[in-house]
Design an enzyme around this catalytic site. Structure first.
Site, PDB file in Angstrom:
ATOM      1  NE  ARG A  70      37.735  44.491  38.685  1.00 59.84           N
ATOM      2  CZ  ARG A  70      37.254  44.251  37.460  1.00 59.84           C
ATOM      3  NH1 ARG A  70      38.010  43.711  36.530  1.00 59.84           N
ATOM      4  NH2 ARG A  70      36.012  44.574  37.151  1.00 59.84           N
ATOM      5  CG  ASP A  87      37.596  43.230  32.735  1.00 57.88           C
ATOM      6  OD1 ASP A  87      37.289  43.878  33.746  1.00 57.88           O
ATOM      7  OD2 ASP A  87      36.884  42.323  32.266  1.00 57.88           O
TER       8      ASP A  87
HETATM    9  P1  FDA Z   1      44.280  32.712  44.367  1.00 56.73           P
HETATM   10  O1  FDA Z   1      43.792  31.999  43.132  1.00 56.73           O
HETATM   11  O2  FDA Z   1      45.722  33.117  44.451  1.00 56.73           O
HETATM   12  O3  FDA Z   1      43.901  31.837  45.603  1.00 56.73           O
HETATM   13  C1  FDA Z   1      44.454  32.076  46.874  1.00 56.73           C
HETATM   14  C2  FDA Z   1      43.825  31.125  47.856  1.00 56.73           C
HETATM   15  O4  FDA Z   1      42.454  31.504  48.072  1.00 56.73           O
HETATM   16  C3  FDA Z   1      43.776  29.677  47.395  1.00 56.73           C
HETATM   17  O5  FDA Z   1      44.983  29.009  47.661  1.00 56.73           O
HETATM   18  C4  FDA Z   1      42.598  29.142  48.195  1.00 56.73           C
HETATM   19  O6  FDA Z   1      42.993  28.870  49.514  1.00 56.73           O
HETATM   20  C5  FDA Z   1      41.662  30.336  48.218  1.00 56.73           C
HETATM   21  N1  FDA Z   1      40.675  30.286  47.107  1.00 56.73           N
HETATM   22  C6  FDA Z   1      40.769  30.916  45.916  1.00 56.73           C
HETATM   23  N2  FDA Z   1      39.691  30.673  45.161  1.00 56.73           N
HETATM   24  C7  FDA Z   1      38.896  29.865  45.873  1.00 56.73           C
HETATM   25  C8  FDA Z   1      37.632  29.251  45.639  1.00 56.73           C
HETATM   26  N3  FDA Z   1      36.961  29.408  44.504  1.00 56.73           N
HETATM   27  N4  FDA Z   1      37.109  28.472  46.617  1.00 56.73           N
HETATM   28  C9  FDA Z   1      37.768  28.267  47.782  1.00 56.73           C
HETATM   29  N5  FDA Z   1      38.970  28.817  48.071  1.00 56.73           N
HETATM   30  C10 FDA Z   1      39.523  29.603  47.139  1.00 56.73           C
HETATM   31  N6  FDA Z   1      42.867  39.350  36.307  1.00 56.73           N
HETATM   32  C11 FDA Z   1      43.424  40.094  35.320  1.00 56.73           C
HETATM   33  O7  FDA Z   1      44.562  39.810  34.900  1.00 56.73           O
HETATM   34  N7  FDA Z   1      42.725  41.158  34.791  1.00 56.73           N
HETATM   35  C12 FDA Z   1      41.491  41.518  35.244  1.00 56.73           C
HETATM   36  O8  FDA Z   1      40.907  42.480  34.743  1.00 56.73           O
HETATM   37  C13 FDA Z   1      40.913  40.742  36.273  1.00 56.73           C
HETATM   38  N8  FDA Z   1      39.679  41.051  36.775  1.00 56.73           N
HETATM   39  C14 FDA Z   1      39.186  40.351  37.873  1.00 56.73           C
HETATM   40  C15 FDA Z   1      37.975  40.729  38.458  1.00 56.73           C
HETATM   41  C16 FDA Z   1      37.522  40.072  39.601  1.00 56.73           C
HETATM   42  C17 FDA Z   1      36.240  40.506  40.243  1.00 56.73           C
HETATM   43  C18 FDA Z   1      38.282  38.997  40.161  1.00 56.73           C
HETATM   44  C19 FDA Z   1      37.838  38.295  41.396  1.00 56.73           C
HETATM   45  C20 FDA Z   1      39.456  38.614  39.564  1.00 56.73           C
HETATM   46  C21 FDA Z   1      39.914  39.258  38.402  1.00 56.73           C
HETATM   47  N9  FDA Z   1      41.101  38.861  37.785  1.00 56.73           N
HETATM   48  C22 FDA Z   1      41.627  39.646  36.781  1.00 56.73           C
HETATM   49  C23 FDA Z   1      41.719  37.557  38.129  1.00 56.73           C
HETATM   50  C24 FDA Z   1      42.835  37.681  39.148  1.00 56.73           C
HETATM   51  O9  FDA Z   1      43.948  38.322  38.580  1.00 56.73           O
HETATM   52  C25 FDA Z   1      43.258  36.299  39.652  1.00 56.73           C
HETATM   53  O10 FDA Z   1      43.779  35.561  38.592  1.00 56.73           O
HETATM   54  C26 FDA Z   1      42.153  35.473  40.271  1.00 56.73           C
HETATM   55  O11 FDA Z   1      41.284  36.254  41.046  1.00 56.73           O
HETATM   56  C27 FDA Z   1      42.756  34.375  41.178  1.00 56.73           C
HETATM   57  O12 FDA Z   1      43.461  34.940  42.253  1.00 56.73           O
HETATM   58  P2  FDA Z   1      42.838  35.144  43.720  1.00 56.73           P
HETATM   59  O13 FDA Z   1      43.362  36.449  44.217  1.00 56.73           O
HETATM   60  O14 FDA Z   1      41.352  35.067  43.642  1.00 56.73           O
HETATM   61  O15 FDA Z   1      43.370  34.003  44.636  1.00 56.73           O
END
Ligand code: FDA
Length: 304
Positions: A181, A133
């Site tokens: 990833r 990670d």
């Molecule tokens: P974001 O939070 O930007 O959301 C975008 C939109 O998607 C929202 O406005 C909403 O509409 C929708 N949405 C998001 N979550 C939702 C929910 N629960 N329910 C409904 N709608 C939702 N970071 C890091 O720095 N180092 C790492 O090693 C990792 N590893 C990692 C592994 C995995 C499997 C995941 C999924 C994530 C990570 N991350 C990470 C975290 C990543 O960097 C990030 O902070 C989070 O995933 C949040 O960003 P998203 O891309 O999910 O969407």
């Protein structure tokens, strides 16, 4: 809309050692069981088996915080190896995710490398992949250096690139062929090194996904963002990128219907499954990240 104050409050709780220590004795409380797959190996195995049966792949993270001695880092490495043993003996379809701070990178780099080698030996024996990670920017370059050094011997290891970093594009070009990833990025970073606006981060995220996919490298797209997922689906179809060259990843307990939907459509869908007694800080960080998650905690207070 959750205020910065509430967000700060949950982050403050996540760093509180007394609460973290106490929570180890409570078992999963406050609704944490919705995002943490149990505080024991046994409960984790049951959850992973259920996910596998529904066509979902996993990557396991044995939770651990505040590692400040070599003994604690060795314990974390032991837990990682035990997790790999369970993957093998229980026939689980899962990878492993680890954090270098848990394995002692802040104590001694060579010591951390040795812990990683021990984990990778076990993973290699079992034919399993290990993902490092990516943590905050102060560990970024070090993590990439450690990855490079490990990949001289092991092919079953990769890491994570965060799209909010200005250097991400240059770095993934250097990492062609390495399974990565790709994520937006979870830490609060300085405007000197990272994009601050969601629009800029999202644009860079899509750009990185396209570069890594087009280079033929295996790509894990880790996001809960349905806009990004829709764009990726369109792009891979247009470019005829085979489905075995990429996968989607989401966290355990988040957008579970969407996870299942992607798996049912025939995409590889991997769930990041945290488990272990050190669950409190992980859970507080998830509450800080997303206001809607607080309802988990409130329900947990009343219905558990
Ligand atoms: P974001 O939070 O930007 O959301 C975008 C939109 O998607 C929202 O406005 C909403 O509409 C929708 N949405 C998001 N979550 C939702 C929910 N629960 N329910 C409904 N709608 C939702 N970071 C890091 O720095 N180092 C790492 O090693 C990792 N590893 C990692 C592994 C995995 C499997 C995941 C999924 C994530 C990570 N991350 C990470 C975290 C990543 O960097 C990030 O902070 C989070 O995933 C949040 O960003 P998203 O891309 O999910 O969407």
């Amino acid at each position: 809309m959750m205020s910065a104050l509430t967000k700060g409050f949950f982050l403050y709780l996540s760093k509180n050692r007394t609460l973290n220590r106490a929570a180890k004795k409570w078992g999963l409380k406050l609704g944490a069981s919705q995002v943490v797959a149990g505080n024991s190996m046994e409960s984790m195995i049951v959850k992973v088996r259920q996910l596998n049966e529904r066509g979902l792949l996993c990557t396991l993270d044995h939770l651990g915080e505040f590692v400040s001695s070599k003994e604690e880092a060795v314990e974390a490495a032991d837990a990682a190896v035990r997790t790999l043993d369970a993957i093998m003996s229980e026939g689980l379809n899962s990878h492993l995710s680890v954090k270098l701070t848990q394995l002692g990178v802040d104590i001694d780099i060579d010591f951390c490398l040795n812990n990683m080698r021990r984990i990778l030996e076990a993973a290699e024996k079992y034919g399993t992949f290990v993902r490092i990670d990516m943590e905050d920017y102060s560990h970024y370059k070090l993590t990439l250096d450690i990855l490079q050094s490990l990949r001289e011997t092991y092919q079953n290891v990769g890491t994570v690139i965060q799209a909010y970093l200005f250097s991400a594009e240059e770095d993934i070009k250097k990492l062609q062929g390495v399974p990565l990833r790709l994520v937006k990025g979870a830490y609060k970073e300085s405007p000197k090194v990272a994009y601050q606006q969601k629009k800029d981060i999202d644009e860079n995220f899509m750009k990185l996904i396209k570069i890594h996919l087009l280079s033929g490298s295996y790509t894990a797209i880790a996001t809960h963002d349905h806009h990004i997922i829709a764009k990726v689906k369109k792009f891979v179809a247009e470019q005829q990128i085979p489905r075995n060259q990429f996968e989607f990843q989401m966290l355990y307990g988040f957008r579970t219907e969407m996870q299942q939907g992607l798996a049912d459509e025939g995409y590889k869908m991997r769930v990041y499954v945290p488990y272990g007694s050190d669950w409190f800080a992980y859970y507080m960080r998830r509450l800080a990240e997303r206001p809607q998650n607080v309802s988990f905690a409130l329900k947990g207070l009343f219905f558990k």
